[in-house]
Design an enzyme around this catalytic site. Sequence first.
Site, PDB file in Angstrom:
ATOM      1  N   GLU A  50      -4.524 -11.430  13.959  1.00 37.64           N
ATOM      2  CA  GLU A  50      -4.097 -10.036  13.833  1.00 37.64           C
ATOM      3  C   GLU A  50      -5.247  -9.095  14.172  1.00 37.64           C
ATOM      4  O   GLU A  50      -5.036  -8.002  14.697  1.00 37.64           O
ATOM      5  CB  GLU A  50      -3.568  -9.753  12.428  1.00 37.64           C
ATOM      6  CG  GLU A  50      -2.860  -8.404  12.296  1.00 37.64           C
ATOM      7  CD  GLU A  50      -2.083  -8.259  11.007  1.00 37.64           C
ATOM      8  OE1 GLU A  50      -0.899  -8.641  10.975  1.00 37.64           O
ATOM      9  OE2 GLU A  50      -2.670  -7.773  10.015  1.00 37.64           O
ATOM     10  N   GLU A  72      10.153  -5.880   3.798  1.00 38.88           N
ATOM     11  CA  GLU A  72      10.375  -7.163   3.133  1.00 38.88           C
ATOM     12  C   GLU A  72      10.003  -7.079   1.653  1.00 38.88           C
ATOM     13  O   GLU A  72      10.733  -7.563   0.776  1.00 38.88           O
ATOM     14  CB  GLU A  72       9.540  -8.255   3.807  1.00 38.88           C
ATOM     15  CG  GLU A  72       9.885  -8.502   5.263  1.00 38.88           C
ATOM     16  CD  GLU A  72       9.069  -7.669   6.224  1.00 38.88           C
ATOM     17  OE1 GLU A  72       8.991  -8.042   7.406  1.00 38.88           O
ATOM     18  OE2 GLU A  72       8.503  -6.633   5.797  1.00 38.88           O
ATOM     19  N   LYS A  98       9.482  -4.425  13.771  1.00 36.59           N
ATOM     20  CA  LYS A  98       9.990  -3.759  12.567  1.00 36.59           C
ATOM     21  C   LYS A  98      11.026  -2.696  12.935  1.00 36.59           C
ATOM     22  O   LYS A  98      12.083  -2.582  12.303  1.00 36.59           O
ATOM     23  CB  LYS A  98       8.839  -3.106  11.799  1.00 36.59           C
ATOM     24  CG  LYS A  98       7.861  -4.049  11.139  1.00 36.59           C
ATOM     25  CD  LYS A  98       6.814  -3.233  10.403  1.00 36.59           C
ATOM     26  CE  LYS A  98       5.784  -4.094   9.709  1.00 36.59           C
ATOM     27  NZ  LYS A  98       4.779  -3.291   9.000  1.00 36.59           N
ATOM     28  N   GLY A 157      -5.043  -4.416   5.407  1.00 41.94           N
ATOM     29  CA  GLY A 157      -4.305  -5.390   4.617  1.00 41.94           C
ATOM     30  C   GLY A 157      -4.945  -6.756   4.593  1.00 41.94           C
ATOM     31  O   GLY A 157      -5.056  -7.390   3.539  1.00 41.94           O
ATOM     32  N   ARG A 158      -5.401  -7.249   5.746  1.00 38.61           N
ATOM     33  CA  ARG A 158      -5.965  -8.597   5.805  1.00 38.61           C
ATOM     34  C   ARG A 158      -7.374  -8.659   5.234  1.00 38.61           C
ATOM     35  O   ARG A 158      -7.973  -9.733   5.153  1.00 38.61           O
ATOM     36  CB  ARG A 158      -5.934  -9.120   7.240  1.00 38.61           C
ATOM     37  CG  ARG A 158      -6.616  -8.242   8.254  1.00 38.61           C
ATOM     38  CD  ARG A 158      -6.239  -8.649   9.671  1.00 38.61           C
ATOM     39  NE  ARG A 158      -6.743  -7.749  10.699  1.00 38.61           N
ATOM     40  CZ  ARG A 158      -6.158  -6.613  11.060  1.00 38.61           C
ATOM     41  NH1 ARG A 158      -5.058  -6.209  10.451  1.00 38.61           N
ATOM     42  NH2 ARG A 158      -6.675  -5.866  12.037  1.00 38.61           N
ATOM     43  N   LYS A 205       0.824  -1.209   0.000  1.00 38.50           N
ATOM     44  CA  LYS A 205       0.000   0.000   0.000  1.00 38.50           C
ATOM     45  C   LYS A 205       0.857   1.258   0.000  1.00 38.50           C
ATOM     46  O   LYS A 205       0.635   2.185  -0.777  1.00 38.50           O
ATOM     47  CB  LYS A 205      -0.947   0.002   1.197  1.00 38.50           C
ATOM     48  CG  LYS A 205      -1.871   1.225   1.238  1.00 38.50           C
ATOM     49  CD  LYS A 205      -2.636   1.329   2.544  1.00 38.50           C
ATOM     50  CE  LYS A 205      -3.688   0.294   2.676  1.00 38.50           C
ATOM     51  NZ  LYS A 205      -4.596   0.557   3.830  1.00 38.50           N
ATOM     52  N   HIS A 214      -3.312 -37.920  10.100  1.00 37.98           N
ATOM     53  CA  HIS A 214      -2.102 -38.716  10.308  1.00 37.98           C
ATOM     54  C   HIS A 214      -0.994 -37.892  10.951  1.00 37.98           C
ATOM     55  O   HIS A 214       0.174 -38.250  10.890  1.00 37.98           O
ATOM     56  CB  HIS A 214      -1.637 -39.304   8.974  1.00 37.98           C
ATOM     57  CG  HIS A 214      -2.601 -40.296   8.417  1.00 37.98           C
ATOM     58  ND1 HIS A 214      -2.489 -41.651   8.637  1.00 37.98           N
ATOM     59  CD2 HIS A 214      -3.719 -40.129   7.664  1.00 37.98           C
ATOM     60  CE1 HIS A 214      -3.480 -42.280   8.034  1.00 37.98           C
ATOM     61  NE2 HIS A 214      -4.241 -41.375   7.439  1.00 37.98           N
TER      62      HIS A 214
END
Length: 521
Positions: A347, A210, A487, A261-262, A204, A378
């Site tokens: 979050e 990153e 961060k 964002g999410r 954004k 399993h």
Amino acid sequence: MPLRCDQTPEWPLLQAAFATHGSRLDLRQAFAQDAQRFGHFSQPAPHVFADLSKNLWDAATETLLLDMARACGLEARRDAMFGGQAINATEGRAVLHTLLRRPAGLALPGDDGAIAGYLADVHATLDAMLAYADAVREDAAITDVVNIGIGGSDLGPHMATLALEEFRVPGKRFHFVSNVDGHELHGVLKELRPESTLFLIASKTFTTAETMANARSALVWFTAQGGQDVGRHFAALTTNVAAAKALGITTTFGFWDWVGGRYSLWSAIGLPLAIAIGAAGFRDLLAGAHAMDEHFRTAPLAHNLPVRLGLLDVWYRNFHGFTSRCIAPYHAALRRLPAYLQQLEMESNGKRVGLDGQPLPYATSPVLWGEPGTNGQHAFFQMLHQGTDVLPLELIAVRRAAHDLPGHHEKLLANALAQAQALMVGKQGQDGHRHFPGNRPSTFLLLDALTPASLGALIALQEHRVFVSGSLWGINSFDQWGVELGKVLAKDLEVRLASGDATGLDGSTAGLLQRLRGAAG
């Protein structure tokens, strides 16, 4: 300020109900005593059928939970969200991801005066993005699409592109790079040719550390490999057009500060998915989500699936004390759904303070985790059946398969049904090792088929469920201050790793820093 759940008259009544009978409810007895239990605790919603009957509650408990939700002002808070009020109080923002899937020109009761303008902008951007997506789909010279983003700029489009693989355009491969760990980007780049690759840089602000590190490395690789025309082979999903242009990226699609964002899959962040499934498929995804939005907005609370799920989550977290929820999608294409839901819920609701900034006296978000069935059977299902902790399970199944391999889908669905049944009924063993206590809860969500519309509805269902529990807990589900401190410290430590300066660091961090510098040398 609305009441928190623990401030309502229903809270002590729920505590009493749990102490007297809720903590001892036996599902086997509940079904034996009530032939209508399945009918009462199951319901259809757009594209999703839910069976909540194997959960540790009864009609009286649900009634108290519904009364508590009304006392908390849930309906008013829901309407405030849809209307565009600034319910993200810590950032002073509206929360309007639902607007991203609202049909053009549709006005709703209670709309803020700015909504019509926002909606027009949404559809102008959507039309431009989808036209670009279809142009890329038709461009045979582009064989690889690489999405570079992290968090909501990766988890949503990655999950959905995998989930809708049956609808993907042939002749193109889709790659997702999120981790700043260079091994991930290196592993993707070695499979690519610059002349046939399109990079999508999703950030954004165009400052996400990153994402920008990966974007710059991709640009260096592109040039070093003889790539020509950055403008053709790179596009940016950002509001920072100037920063994108500084890197030579001229194709940009933006979104708005009222999109978290999410919750951004429905915006320009969904471009890789739009390229994969096409404009028509992406519009179907939006339509499915909008149908669930309307269900959440208009259905009475007692028949409102996101509300019922959110109330169940509060009942489990604050009364039963369950600390986690396992997600088991019985469809291989939904293999990234647990990771997506982790961010969505943890979050959003992983908060220890209320809207007033003061510590809360109760627990909030559970830990979400899981893997697709039957793989999980399993691995960790042993703990679900016989472990010392009771962990609610949420199974997601799809009635119709997208393949024609004989017998496979029947086996898959039989396993999904069997796990929910086994958790509930248990088994008396000849010795303790073979004893299954049973009475362990599960929720069963069923889609008729896995399509863009049904996936959109399923995701919107989960979004609204998180909103419900967060509203009752009295927290802001739409900020994420908890990601910031790490961060800031990482920037400082990156400099220290280069210089070796450990001044002022705690003993552990200083020792590890020196150890890492020695290893690097």
